[in-house]
Design a protein around this motif. Structure first.
Motif, mmCIF file in Angstrom:
data_model
loop_
_atom_site.group_PDB
_atom_site.id
_atom_site.type_symbol
_atom_site.label_atom_id
_atom_site.label_comp_id
_atom_site.label_asym_id
_atom_site.label_seq_id
_atom_site.Cartn_x
_atom_site.Cartn_y
_atom_site.Cartn_z
ATOM 1 N N ASP A 200 45.105 76.455 -36.660
ATOM 2 C CA ASP A 200 43.946 77.335 -36.738
ATOM 3 C C ASP A 200 43.677 78.012 -35.405
ATOM 4 N N ALA A 201 42.943 79.102 -35.464
ATOM 5 C CA ALA A 201 42.469 79.753 -34.250
ATOM 6 C C ALA A 201 41.409 78.876 -33.590
ATOM 7 N N ASP A 202 40.999 79.255 -32.395
ATOM 8 C CA ASP A 202 39.970 78.503 -31.689
ATOM 9 C C ASP A 202 38.713 78.397 -32.537
ATOM 10 N N ALA A 203 37.953 77.352 -32.293
ATOM 11 C CA ALA A 203 36.701 77.141 -33.016
ATOM 12 C C ALA A 203 35.780 78.341 -32.809
ATOM 13 N N PRO A 204 35.006 78.707 -33.832
ATOM 14 C CA PRO A 204 34.209 79.934 -33.738
ATOM 15 C C PRO A 204 33.122 79.915 -32.672
ATOM 16 N N HIS A 205 32.709 78.729 -32.212
ATOM 17 C CA HIS A 205 31.627 78.697 -31.223
ATOM 18 C C HIS A 205 32.133 78.936 -29.799
ATOM 19 N N LEU A 206 33.444 78.842 -29.574
ATOM 20 C CA LEU A 206 33.952 78.894 -28.209
ATOM 21 C C LEU A 206 33.681 80.217 -27.493
ATOM 22 N N PRO A 207 33.759 81.375 -28.178
ATOM 23 C CA PRO A 207 33.443 82.616 -27.456
ATOM 24 C C PRO A 207 32.008 82.670 -26.923
ATOM 25 N N TYR A 208 31.141 81.822 -27.447
ATOM 26 C CA TYR A 208 29.741 81.844 -27.033
ATOM 27 C C TYR A 208 29.416 80.769 -25.994
ATOM 28 N N VAL A 209 30.430 80.024 -25.574
ATOM 29 C CA VAL A 209 30.204 78.997 -24.550
ATOM 30 C C VAL A 209 30.026 79.668 -23.197
ATOM 31 N N PRO A 210 28.934 79.393 -22.487
ATOM 32 C CA PRO A 210 28.743 80.000 -21.159
ATOM 33 C C PRO A 210 29.842 79.553 -20.208
ATOM 34 N N PRO A 211 30.231 80.417 -19.282
ATOM 35 C CA PRO A 211 31.272 80.028 -18.324
ATOM 36 C C PRO A 211 30.757 78.936 -17.398
ATOM 37 N N ALA A 212 31.696 78.193 -16.834
ATOM 38 C CA ALA A 212 31.328 77.173 -15.858
ATOM 39 C C ALA A 212 30.722 77.821 -14.617
ATOM 40 N N ARG A 213 29.805 77.127 -13.985
ATOM 41 C CA ARG A 213 29.152 77.633 -12.781
ATOM 42 C C ARG A 213 29.939 77.216 -11.541
ATOM 43 N N PRO A 214 30.221 78.143 -10.644
ATOM 44 C CA PRO A 214 30.867 77.755 -9.383
ATOM 45 C C PRO A 214 29.957 76.825 -8.595
ATOM 46 N N ALA A 215 30.556 75.931 -7.837
ATOM 47 C CA ALA A 215 29.783 74.978 -7.042
ATOM 48 C C ALA A 215 30.552 74.649 -5.774
ATOM 49 N N ARG A 216 29.840 74.096 -4.798
ATOM 50 C CA ARG A 216 30.461 73.554 -3.581
ATOM 51 C C ARG A 216 29.714 72.272 -3.225
ATOM 52 N N ASP A 217 29.751 71.322 -4.149
ATOM 53 C CA ASP A 217 28.989 70.087 -4.000
ATOM 54 C C ASP A 217 29.889 68.947 -3.538
ATOM 55 N N ALA A 218 29.338 68.084 -2.689
ATOM 56 C CA ALA A 218 30.081 66.902 -2.286
ATOM 57 C C ALA A 218 30.348 66.022 -3.508
ATOM 58 N N TRP A 219 31.529 65.434 -3.547
ATOM 59 C CA TRP A 219 31.922 64.616 -4.693
ATOM 60 C C TRP A 219 32.129 63.182 -4.226
ATOM 61 N N ALA A 220 31.135 62.343 -4.504
ATOM 62 C CA ALA A 220 31.246 60.912 -4.211
ATOM 63 C C ALA A 220 31.904 60.247 -5.419
ATOM 64 N N ALA A 221 33.218 60.269 -5.450
ATOM 65 C CA ALA A 221 33.962 59.861 -6.638
ATOM 66 C C ALA A 221 33.786 58.372 -6.922
ATOM 67 N N PRO A 222 33.456 58.017 -8.165
ATOM 68 C CA PRO A 222 33.401 56.591 -8.524
ATOM 69 C C PRO A 222 34.782 55.968 -8.395
ATOM 70 N N ARG A 223 34.799 54.719 -7.974
ATOM 71 C CA ARG A 223 36.053 53.994 -7.836
ATOM 72 C C ARG A 223 36.026 52.756 -8.725
ATOM 73 N N ASP A 224 37.154 52.115 -8.809
ATOM 74 C CA ASP A 224 37.292 50.865 -9.559
ATOM 75 C C ASP A 224 36.919 51.045 -11.023
ATOM 76 N N LEU A 225 37.310 52.201 -11.585
ATOM 77 C CA LEU A 225 37.179 52.420 -13.011
ATOM 78 C C LEU A 225 38.459 51.949 -13.699
ATOM 79 N N HIS A 226 38.440 51.973 -15.025
ATOM 80 C CA HIS A 226 39.584 51.447 -15.785
ATOM 81 C C HIS A 226 40.041 52.500 -16.789
ATOM 82 N N ASP A 227 41.298 52.915 -16.675
ATOM 83 C CA ASP A 227 41.868 53.854 -17.643
ATOM 84 C C ASP A 227 42.405 53.055 -18.824
ATOM 85 N N GLU A 228 41.811 53.276 -19.992
ATOM 86 C CA GLU A 228 42.181 52.475 -21.158
ATOM 87 C C GLU A 228 43.568 52.816 -21.687
#
Length: 376
Positions: A200-228
């Motif tokens: 199928d073509a893309d879902a019909p709602h996708l053209p109406y999704v707002p674009p992502a907002r640019p940012a320059r934020d510090a990223w304190a990445a979580p650690r010790d997570l578990h990839d299932e």
């Protein structure tokens, strides 16, 4: 003998409760099981049971999740994946159908073998989460079927049909043990690979999704997570896309998967505002599927996204969003230790995954002072 720490004592109590609960559910089934009898079996008080589990439903889901964990740990991967999608679906079905109850099983023990949820999920959030989990399972199966191509909706639909076939067979076997020939069911699953379904073509709602907002934020990445998927400990400090999805929004993972750029490191953090029940349901279903996938597909052909079952909310807290609930959908793109794009709401993963890391990387300058490390 060294005195047990508080954490060790709590772990011992939980193990005793789970073992007693498994016996109670196997003997009496979910509906007739009693928390008082579980406490007696474990030689504990009723209060000790409730201090570790919120109720009978949470305890039953924990028993099933523990069984799925054991199956995943015991899974031995093949040296090579099946040569065709048909062979892969047939092998997956044969392994999945090993859980069908035997004619000599009691109803309760048969339900445990099946990881049955019949009569257990009587709340609307749990039922909605189960529907989303089924879709998410199909996405992971579809990626394993075609690990080197972009995700196709036709393959996802074939995976959904395979899971529907298997769960339908389980529902029949639950009420009539011995009904249905597993070998015939596995052959039927093989034929689903050749079912002519359009991409199928893309879902019909996708053209109406707002674009992502640019940012320059510090990223304190979580650690010790578990990839299932891989079973490894991970951090989120590498470049890529992180999508936080509530248990009621897991189907949105498809849009993010299809939007992601080649080579993107894609991580899904599954969250809920009810970790005792909905969280355990998510753990049960996702780990149960992965246990089967590990026995069919070589490690390099397992689904590529990382899946984190974030019961503590560490990932949304690091992103700086409100405490996540079952309807959460938040996404970020990280690059060189910064958050370079953000989106919230429906289609957030799609919006951020479709934004190249280099777009955010073009913006030079200082870190947003309002989003410095440690600030929320």
């Amino acid at each position: 003998m060294a005195r047990l720490t508080r954490a060790q004592q709590q772990e011992r109590t939980r193990a005793a409760v789970l073992a007693a609960a498994r016996e109670e559910f196997a003997e009496h089934g979910y509906a007739e099981a009693k928390v008082d009898r579980i406490a007696e079996r474990a030689e504990l008080t009723r209060g000790a049971v409730y201090s570790n589990f919120t109720g009978k439903r949470a305890l039953y889901l924990a028993v099933l999740a523990a069984a799925a964990e054991q199956a995943r740990t015991a899974a031995e991967p093949p040296l090579a994946s099946p040569g065709t999608a048909a062979q892969a679906l047939g092998a997956f079905a044969r392994i999945w159908l090993e859980r069908l109850p035997f004619a000599a099983d009691t109803p309760g023990s048969g339900h445990l073998r099946l990881r049955s949820l019949t009569g257990v999920l009587d709340t609307e959030p749990a039922r909605a989460a189960l529907a989303e989990l089924l879709r998410f399972e199909a996405l992971l199966l579809a990626q394993a079927l075609e690990p080197r191509t972009a995700l196709r909706t036709g393959t996802v639909r074939r995976a959904e049909l395979t899971l529907t076939l298997l769960h339908g067979a389980a529902g029949l076997a639950e009420n009539a043990p011995g009904a249905g020939d597993p070998f015939d069911l596995a052959r039927a699953a093989e034929h689903l690979a050749g079912l002519p379904l359009l991409d199928d073509a893309d879902a019909p709602h996708l053209p109406y999704v707002p674009p992502a907002r640019p940012a320059r934020d510090a990223w304190a990445a979580p650690r010790d997570l578990h990839d299932e998927i891989t079973g490894r400990r991970i951090g989120l400090d590498d470049d890529g896309v992180v999508v936080v999805l509530g248990a009621g929004r897991l189907s949105a993972a498809e849009d993010a998967m299809r939007s992601a750029r080649p080579g993107d490191r894609l991580t899904f953090a599954v969250v809920t505002d009810d970790p005792a029940e909905t969280g355990r349901l998510a753990r049960l279903r996702i780990i149960d599927l992965i246990a089967c996938l590990r026995r069919v597909f070589a490690p390099g052909d397992l689904p590529h996204p990382r899946v984190v079952l974030d019961e503590t909310g560490a990932v949304p807290a690091a992103i700086g969003c409100d405490p996540a609930d079952d309807s959460a959908e938040v996404a970020i793109r990280t690059h060189e230790g910064l958050i370079v794009a953000r989106a919230e709401g429906r289609g957030a993963g799609y919006a951020v995954a479709g934004r190249g890391a280099q777009e955010g990387g073009r913006q030079r300058g200082g870190v947003n002072p309002g989003r410095a490390a440690g600030e929320r």
